[in-house]
Design an enzyme around this catalytic site. Structure first.
Site, PDB file in Angstrom:
ATOM      1  N   SER A  64       0.853  -0.951  -0.454  1.00 36.95           N
ATOM      2  CA  SER A  64      -0.388  -0.015   0.008  1.00 36.95           C
ATOM      3  C   SER A  64       0.509   1.136  -0.098  1.00 36.95           C
ATOM      4  CB  SER A  64      -1.222  -0.476   1.236  1.00 36.95           C
ATOM      5  OG  SER A  64      -0.322   0.440   2.552  1.00 36.95           O
ATOM      6  N   LYS A 101       1.716   4.178   6.870  1.00 35.88           N
ATOM      7  CA  LYS A 101       0.977   4.885   6.117  1.00 35.88           C
ATOM      8  C   LYS A 101       0.578   6.260   6.229  1.00 35.88           C
ATOM      9  CE  LYS A 101      -2.354   2.355   5.114  1.00 35.88           C
ATOM     10  NZ  LYS A 101      -1.822   0.822   4.931  1.00 35.88           N
TER      11      LYS A 101
END
Length: 143
Positions: A64, A101
């Site tokens: 991701s 993230k």
């Protein structure tokens, strides 16, 4: 989702790792004339570790964060003493799960942003538990 597969503590005091340092920049486009000498040794700890007491190396698992140059199997140097800011790449603990993230502080709350369009961003709800575990400083990317 990109998660942490391993966490390693940096040795304290960190042993010196000395490598030869070339005194020139290496062209990534057109080749330049080679230099036939080296300019001493380089201690990687001096360049990669700011604070050995709060620095960890984490191994990445997942895809991701590929848009940020972080790939599956890479290691991140993470400093737990740094203050996270909007745009920082962080290791977060969200509802007991570790993830990597980009931190986005929006007017409406916190978003954990993926750097791959195949993965959704995570809007942190008021009832969710979020802890910033550390701020990523360097990615050790394997070729």
């Amino acid at each position: 989702m990109t998660v942490i597969s391993n966490i390693f503590l940096v040795d304290s005091p960190a042993p010196a790792v000395h490598l030869l340092l070339a005194p020139v920049l290496v062209a990534a486009g057109y080749p330049s004339p080679a230099q036939d000498y080296f300019d001493g040794r380089l201690n990687l700890n001096d360049h990669l570790i700011q604070d050995v007491t709060s620095t960890y190396v984490v191994r990445v698992s997942g895809h991701s964060m590929e848009g940020a140059g972080i790939s599956d199997g890479d290691e991140l140097i993470v400093n737990r003493a740094l203050e996270p800011k909007d745009g920082s790449i962080i290791v977060a603990v969200l509802d007991g799960e570790l993830t990597i993230k980009r931190l986005r502080l929006m007017g409406g709350g916190v978003v954990l942003q993926a750097e791959n369009p195949e993965y959704p961003d995570i809007r942190v709800a008021d009832l969710q538990s979020l802890t910033v575990w550390g701020v990523a400083q360097t990615c050790l990317h394997h070729l």
